[in-house]
Design an enzyme around this catalytic site. Structure first.
Site, PDB file in Angstrom:
ATOM      1  N   ARG A  66       0.831  -1.209   0.000  1.00 45.94           N
ATOM      2  CA  ARG A  66       0.000   0.000   0.000  1.00 45.94           C
ATOM      3  C   ARG A  66       0.863   1.255   0.000  1.00 45.94           C
ATOM      4  O   ARG A  66       0.650   2.166  -0.794  1.00 45.94           O
ATOM      5  CB  ARG A  66      -0.920   0.007   1.224  1.00 45.94           C
ATOM      6  CG  ARG A  66      -1.652   1.345   1.354  1.00 45.94           C
ATOM      7  CD  ARG A  66      -2.814   1.274   2.284  1.00 45.94           C
ATOM      8  NE  ARG A  66      -3.682   0.215   1.839  1.00 45.94           N
ATOM      9  CZ  ARG A  66      -4.439  -0.533   2.627  1.00 45.94           C
ATOM     10  NH1 ARG A  66      -4.475  -0.301   3.900  1.00 45.94           N
ATOM     11  NH2 ARG A  66      -5.194  -1.479   2.139  1.00 45.94           N
ATOM     12  N   MET A  91     -10.837   2.092  -6.120  1.00 44.77           N
ATOM     13  CA  MET A  91     -11.137   0.965  -5.221  1.00 44.77           C
ATOM     14  C   MET A  91      -9.932   0.580  -4.373  1.00 44.77           C
ATOM     15  O   MET A  91      -9.579  -0.601  -4.278  1.00 44.77           O
ATOM     16  CB  MET A  91     -11.615  -0.237  -6.053  1.00 44.77           C
ATOM     17  CG  MET A  91     -12.818   0.053  -6.912  1.00 44.77           C
ATOM     18  SD  MET A  91     -14.223   0.592  -5.941  1.00 44.77           S
ATOM     19  CE  MET A  91     -14.677  -0.961  -5.202  1.00 44.77           C
ATOM     20  N   ARG A  92      -9.288   1.567  -3.771  1.00 49.22           N
ATOM     21  CA  ARG A  92      -8.134   1.303  -2.917  1.00 49.22           C
ATOM     22  C   ARG A  92      -8.310   2.066  -1.616  1.00 49.22           C
ATOM     23  O   ARG A  92      -8.757   3.213  -1.625  1.00 49.22           O
ATOM     24  CB  ARG A  92      -6.845   1.842  -3.568  1.00 49.22           C
ATOM     25  CG  ARG A  92      -6.519   1.278  -4.907  1.00 49.22           C
ATOM     26  CD  ARG A  92      -5.602   0.106  -4.837  1.00 49.22           C
ATOM     27  NE  ARG A  92      -4.390   0.370  -4.074  1.00 49.22           N
ATOM     28  CZ  ARG A  92      -3.582  -0.586  -3.642  1.00 49.22           C
ATOM     29  NH1 ARG A  92      -3.867  -1.849  -3.890  1.00 49.22           N
ATOM     30  NH2 ARG A  92      -2.497  -0.290  -2.961  1.00 49.22           N
ATOM     31  N   LEU A  94      -6.554   4.155   1.147  1.00 49.54           N
ATOM     32  CA  LEU A  94      -5.359   4.996   1.075  1.00 49.54           C
ATOM     33  C   LEU A  94      -4.664   5.034   2.434  1.00 49.54           C
ATOM     34  O   LEU A  94      -5.327   5.109   3.473  1.00 49.54           O
ATOM     35  CB  LEU A  94      -5.758   6.401   0.637  1.00 49.54           C
ATOM     36  CG  LEU A  94      -6.374   6.415  -0.767  1.00 49.54           C
ATOM     37  CD1 LEU A  94      -7.175   7.678  -1.000  1.00 49.54           C
ATOM     38  CD2 LEU A  94      -5.287   6.257  -1.815  1.00 49.54           C
ATOM     39  N   HIS A 110     -19.729   8.559  -2.828  1.00 52.76           N
ATOM     40  CA  HIS A 110     -20.123   7.230  -2.363  1.00 52.76           C
ATOM     41  C   HIS A 110     -21.608   7.029  -2.669  1.00 52.76           C
ATOM     42  O   HIS A 110     -22.420   7.927  -2.413  1.00 52.76           O
ATOM     43  CB  HIS A 110     -19.865   7.111  -0.854  1.00 52.76           C
ATOM     44  CG  HIS A 110     -20.197   5.753  -0.331  1.00 52.76           C
ATOM     45  ND1 HIS A 110     -19.384   4.654  -0.554  1.00 52.76           N
ATOM     46  CD2 HIS A 110     -21.261   5.297   0.372  1.00 52.76           C
ATOM     47  CE1 HIS A 110     -19.944   3.593  -0.001  1.00 52.76           C
ATOM     48  NE2 HIS A 110     -21.078   3.950   0.569  1.00 52.76           N
ATOM     49  N   THR A 142     -11.097  11.184   4.866  1.00 53.11           N
ATOM     50  CA  THR A 142     -10.304  11.106   6.096  1.00 53.11           C
ATOM     51  C   THR A 142      -9.894   9.651   6.287  1.00 53.11           C
ATOM     52  O   THR A 142     -10.221   8.794   5.448  1.00 53.11           O
ATOM     53  CB  THR A 142     -11.132  11.578   7.311  1.00 53.11           C
ATOM     54  OG1 THR A 142     -12.306  10.771   7.379  1.00 53.11           O
ATOM     55  CG2 THR A 142     -11.507  13.045   7.212  1.00 53.11           C
TER      56      THR A 142
HETATM   57  C1  GRF Z   1     -19.632   4.993  -8.154  1.00 55.37           C
HETATM   58  O1  GRF Z   1     -20.838   4.401  -7.751  1.00 55.37           O
HETATM   59  C2  GRF Z   1     -18.989   5.713  -6.997  1.00 55.37           C
HETATM   60  O2  GRF Z   1     -19.906   6.252  -6.120  1.00 55.37           O
HETATM   61  C3  GRF Z   1     -18.235   4.610  -6.312  1.00 55.37           C
HETATM   62  O3  GRF Z   1     -17.731   3.827  -7.367  1.00 55.37           O
HETATM   63  C4  GRF Z   1     -18.582   3.955  -8.503  1.00 55.37           C
HETATM   64  C5  GRF Z   1     -17.719   4.376  -9.651  1.00 55.37           C
HETATM   65  O4  GRF Z   1     -18.415   4.373 -10.867  1.00 55.37           O
HETATM   66  N1  GRF Z   1     -17.247   5.156  -5.423  1.00 55.37           N
HETATM   67  P1  GRF Z   1     -17.764   5.034 -12.164  1.00 55.37           P
HETATM   68  O5  GRF Z   1     -16.426   4.339 -12.382  1.00 55.37           O
HETATM   69  O6  GRF Z   1     -17.596   6.486 -11.912  1.00 55.37           O
HETATM   70  O7  GRF Z   1     -18.715   4.742 -13.273  1.00 55.37           O
END
Ligand code: GRF
Length: 213
Positions: A66, A91-92, A94, A110, A142
């Protein structure tokens, strides 16, 4: 007012990235996406960026610790001199050093009405619980995942007949509205981080969608 420079971090599809680029070019957001960084070479977000002439780099996370990976990402971010680092489906988790380096300049979106349903597959979690109102949240990042100061939220009334996929698609459509709006408010200083909360000036913090027939 100066237009903000954005570096967007993404791992996948890139639909939020696309909405940010569109808002920038259509004059709905006082900011420009100057660089996109993905941690996976197959991230569709890289192709989205390039198709709009935005510089796109991959800093692969596979096989790196990481801290090593975070440091490489920071090295890819900093030469672009961003005002904000924008997570869009990154998708990590931090690490502390990365978070400290970009404190107050790192935002995320989110797909739930936080603090409900943090973590993965939030729309699916919300659907499984039978929520009557769902939505999405933009926030500063955060050390606690999906728990930083909230900037904007958008909510919709849920039709119980919707499938999980349908609910997710409707939440995503709201994301595409509030992420550019969030960044525009930050650019205009109408949203500011003060004492661990976001203060809004002359701008509503919520968008509400009634059920559609
Ligand atoms: C979205 O639903 C966002 O809220 C989440 O991951 C998804 C990413 O979608 N954190 P995209 O790659 O922007 O289409």
């Amino acid at each position: 007012m100066r237009r903000l420079r954005l570096v967007v971090l993404a791992s996948g599809r890139g639909s939020n990235l696309e909405s940010l680029i569109a808002a920038s070019r259509e004059g709905r957001m006082e900011a420009d996406v100057v660089r996109v960084i993905a941690n996976r070479p197959d991230a569709q977000a890289l192709a989205v960026a390039r198709s709009h002439g935005v510089e796109a780099l991959c800093v692969p996370s596979a096989g790196a610790s990481r801290d090593e990976h975070d440091a490489r990402v920071a090295e890819a971010i900093d030469p672009a001199r961003p005002d904000l680092v924008v997570l869009a489906g990154y998708m990590r988790i931090l690490g502390a050093a990365f978070l400290a380096r970009y404190q107050g300049r790192l935002v995320n979106i989110h797909p739930s009405l936080l603090p409900a349903f943090p973590g993965l597959e939030a729309p699916r979690q919300a659907h499984a619980r039978g929520v009557r109102i769902a939505g999405c949240t933009t926030h500063f990042v955060t050390s606690e995942v999906d728990a930083g100061p909230i900037i904007l939220q958008a909510a919709l009334v849920v039709d119980p007949a919707w499938s999980p996929e349908e609910l997710a698609a409707r939440i995503l459509a709201l994301e595409h509205e509030i992420y550019p709006r969030t960044i525009d408010l930050l650019a205009k200083r109408s949203a500011r981080l003060e004492g661990g909360r976001v203060v809004l000036e002359g701008a509503p913090g919520a968008l509400l969608r009634e059920a559609r027939p």
